[in-house]
Design a protein around this motif. Structure first.
Motif, PDB file in Angstrom:
ATOM      1  N   SER A 110       6.679   0.433  -1.280  1.00 39.48           N
ATOM      2  CA  SER A 110       6.670  -0.183   0.054  1.00 39.48           C
ATOM      3  C   SER A 110       5.269  -0.690   0.351  1.00 39.48           C
ATOM      4  O   SER A 110       4.274  -0.180  -0.181  1.00 39.48           O
ATOM      5  CB  SER A 110       7.090   0.837   1.125  1.00 39.48           C
ATOM      6  N   SER A 120       1.133   0.033   5.624  1.00 41.22           N
ATOM      7  CA  SER A 120       1.296  -0.231   7.053  1.00 41.22           C
ATOM      8  C   SER A 120      -0.006  -0.769   7.638  1.00 41.22           C
ATOM      9  O   SER A 120      -1.095  -0.598   7.068  1.00 41.22           O
ATOM     10  CB  SER A 120       1.692   1.057   7.777  1.00 41.22           C
ATOM     11  N   LYS A 121       0.121  -1.417   8.801  1.00 35.58           N
ATOM     12  CA  LYS A 121      -1.064  -1.976   9.445  1.00 35.58           C
ATOM     13  C   LYS A 121      -2.042  -0.870   9.816  1.00 35.58           C
ATOM     14  O   LYS A 121      -1.648   0.168  10.324  1.00 35.58           O
ATOM     15  CB  LYS A 121      -0.667  -2.760  10.696  1.00 35.58           C
ATOM     16  N   SER A 136      -3.707   0.855   7.781  1.00 36.67           N
ATOM     17  CA  SER A 136      -3.806   1.836   6.698  1.00 36.67           C
ATOM     18  C   SER A 136      -5.035   1.554   5.852  1.00 36.67           C
ATOM     19  O   SER A 136      -5.477   0.407   5.715  1.00 36.67           O
ATOM     20  CB  SER A 136      -2.555   1.778   5.820  1.00 36.67           C
ATOM     21  N   GLY A 152      -0.021  -0.944  -1.524  1.00 35.66           N
ATOM     22  CA  GLY A 152       1.114  -0.288  -0.899  1.00 35.66           C
ATOM     23  C   GLY A 152       1.290   1.156  -1.348  1.00 35.66           C
ATOM     24  O   GLY A 152       0.346   1.801  -1.820  1.00 35.66           O
TER      25      GLY A 152
END
Length: 533
Positions: A140, A143-144, A146, A153
């Protein structure tokens, strides 16, 4: 550690993201997969459509640049409609069926992030059904906010929720039917009791590695079924070793110990070389002990420990060896009676009695004689490379006899196979004539008369019985004397009526019938040369 091998599909959208100059700043699942810290990918098996070959090659080049230790192998798989469940599942199944998995040397992961939702579900189904001996892997994007780089990812090993895909139930059913048909070698059996039994055996074979006990008369197909169970488990990667079979009735004394557990040099007279034994030969595979009831008590004690602890001492050795095998046992004996008489260890019986299946004899499955006749003809054709067929009248004549009450089929399916082989061998120009069929019928009749026990009645408490009762009892006694146990005789005598009962107790019904004439099972089995009715 074993090398990690990932199987996945090229993502035609996500794996293509970004222009050539800036593609390294974009999250591309297949490329990012090979850059994860703590997850070394040694080989990537990447499936792609033929039209996407250039894209697959570009992704492979990028992976080689980002992870030089990862080898990428491209596989072209053509899908007309990647949203069609049956087509996708069938294509993936073909791929995994051909793929040379080696679970002893490699660890396998299935990447389900790329491809259509249909592809992801199909990967899960194949993994859950053990066509793929692998774990499921999902990647995945970061995330923003991160700290993980956007192009890298995350990855995780997950379980996929299939609750909203109930429409796939029919696919599962078709796969189960295929497995069941495999256990029956494709024979379209018609006996409902037998078909239900095979369905249950199929479920147990794919869900449990615990010992199985197959009981039933000699020639009922225990050895054949055991090998098919092994082949089914092997195809689903539940075991990797080989199938090892032995008839315990042939083992006696030192030879029994040596054959099963092996021996060291000099363990007994004639032991000039060490021997590994069948239990060690079955390590990682399946051991089939046919006629297990014939083992001696000493061998039974050693076998119990080998089953429970996977360790044992070869004959004459003071050093333990190990063997992790799956066990199927077979017998025609009444095991509970064998235990009660002290001939079989109760603790060993309890250990192998977790999954017990009673296979009916051919006489109890007369509706299955015709499809088995066709199966035996087909087998003869394969083995002898020659096609043999019945004349229409000859087939009808033989089947009429074979399905009648006159045909006792004491040798069960083995005897039917021998009959077909004899007729096929004697057939001129590949045709079994009515004359040949009649000759075989006469041969079977003579054989059964020769081997049949005396069909005389014992001295009954009451001297007068109707002719109807005498004729019926005569038939009952004949069946009893040809059977190995009260339960087996009951199943033969009540083969039709028992199907309408939820919990048929054939032995009790037969016991009560005999009691009407002052008889019991022991007297019937010991009866010889007494008064005719």
């Amino acid at each position: 550690m074993k090398p990690n091998v990932v199987i996945g599909v090229l993502g035609t959208v996500l794996d293509k993201r970004g222009k050539r100059a800036n593609r390294w700043s974009k999250w591309r699942p297949t490329v990012a997969l090979c850059q994860q810290e703590g997850l070394q990918i040694d080989r990537l098996e990447l499936l792609h459509q033929p039209r996407d070959l250039s894209m697959a090659q570009q992704v492979a080049e990028d992976i080689t640049q980002a992870s030089p230790a990862t080898k990428v192998v491209l596989h072209s798989v053509k899908l007309e409609d990647p949203w069609d469940f049956e087509e996708v599942y069938g294509s993936f199944l073909d791929f995994v069926s051909r793929y040379p998995f080696n679970t002893d040397a490699e660890e396998y992961l299935v990447h389900i992030t790329t491809g259509t939702h249909v592809a992801q579900i199909c990967w899960f189904l194949l993994t859950e059904a053990r066509y793929l001996p692998a774990r499921i892997l999902q990647t995945s994007p970061a995330s923003k906010g991160s700290e993980t780089p956007a192009a890298l990812g995350h990855y995780s090993i997950i379980d996929l929720d299939l609750n909203r895909y109930a429409t796939l139930t029919s696919r599962f059913q078709r796969e189960q039917q295929h497995s069941t048909s495999f256990l029956k070698s494709g024979i379209e059996t018609r006996n409902p009791t037998f078909n239900s039994l095979i369905e249950q055996i199929e479920r147990v074979a794919l869900r449990s590695d615990a010992p199985m006990l197959l009981t039933g008369p000699t020639g009922a197909g225990k050895s054949f079924l055991a090998e098919r169970i092994y082949q089914l488990r092997h195809a689903r990667h539940r075991l990797a070793g080989k199938f090892v079979a032995v008839n315990c009735a042939t083992l006696r004394g030192d030879n029994a110990m040596s054959t099963l557990f092996g021996h060291v040099k000099g363990a007994f007279t004639g032991a000039q070389q060490a021997r590994g034994g069948l239990l060690r030969e079955a390590d990682g595979g399946m051991l089939f002990l046919d006629e297990i009831a014939e083992l001696g008590l000493d061998e039974q004690a050693m076998l119990l420990r080998a089953i429970e602890e996977k360790r044992f001492f070869p004959y004459g050795s003071d050093k333990e060896v190990s063997s992790d095998f799956q066990l199927i046992a077979g017998t025609h004996r009444d095991m509970q009676q064998w235990v009660a008489e002290g001939r079989f260890r109760e603790d060993l019986f309890a250990r192998i009695n977790m999954w017990t299946f009673q296979l009916p004899g051919l006489a109890e499955r007369r509706e299955d004689i015709e499809p088995n006749l066709d199966f035996e003809l087909a087998r003869y054709a394969r083995e002898q490379q020659t096609q043999v067929r019945f004349d229409k009248k000859a087939r009808s004549h033989f089947l009429h006899f074979a399905c009648s009450a006159e045909a006792s089929w004491r040798g069960n399916f083995r005897e039917l196979g021998a009959a077909v082989t004899r007729m096929a061998t004697l057939a001129e120009q590949g045709r079994i004539s009515q004359e040949l069929a009649e000759e075989e019928i006469a041969r079977l009749r003579a054989s059964w008369r020769t081997t049949a026990p005396q069909t005389t009645l014992t001295d009954l408490p009451s001297a007068q019985y109707d002719l109807f009762d005498e004729c019926q009892l005569q038939t009952v006694l004949s069946v009893c004397r040809a059977a190995d146990s009260l339960s087996e005789a009951g199943r033969r005598l009540f083969a039709v009526s028992r199907q309408g009962k939820k919990q048929p107790n054939d032995a009790d019904r037969l016991r009560k019938y005999l009691a009407r004439f002052g008889l019991n099972w022991e007297e019937v089995k010991g009866e010889r040369n007494r008064r005719q009715p």
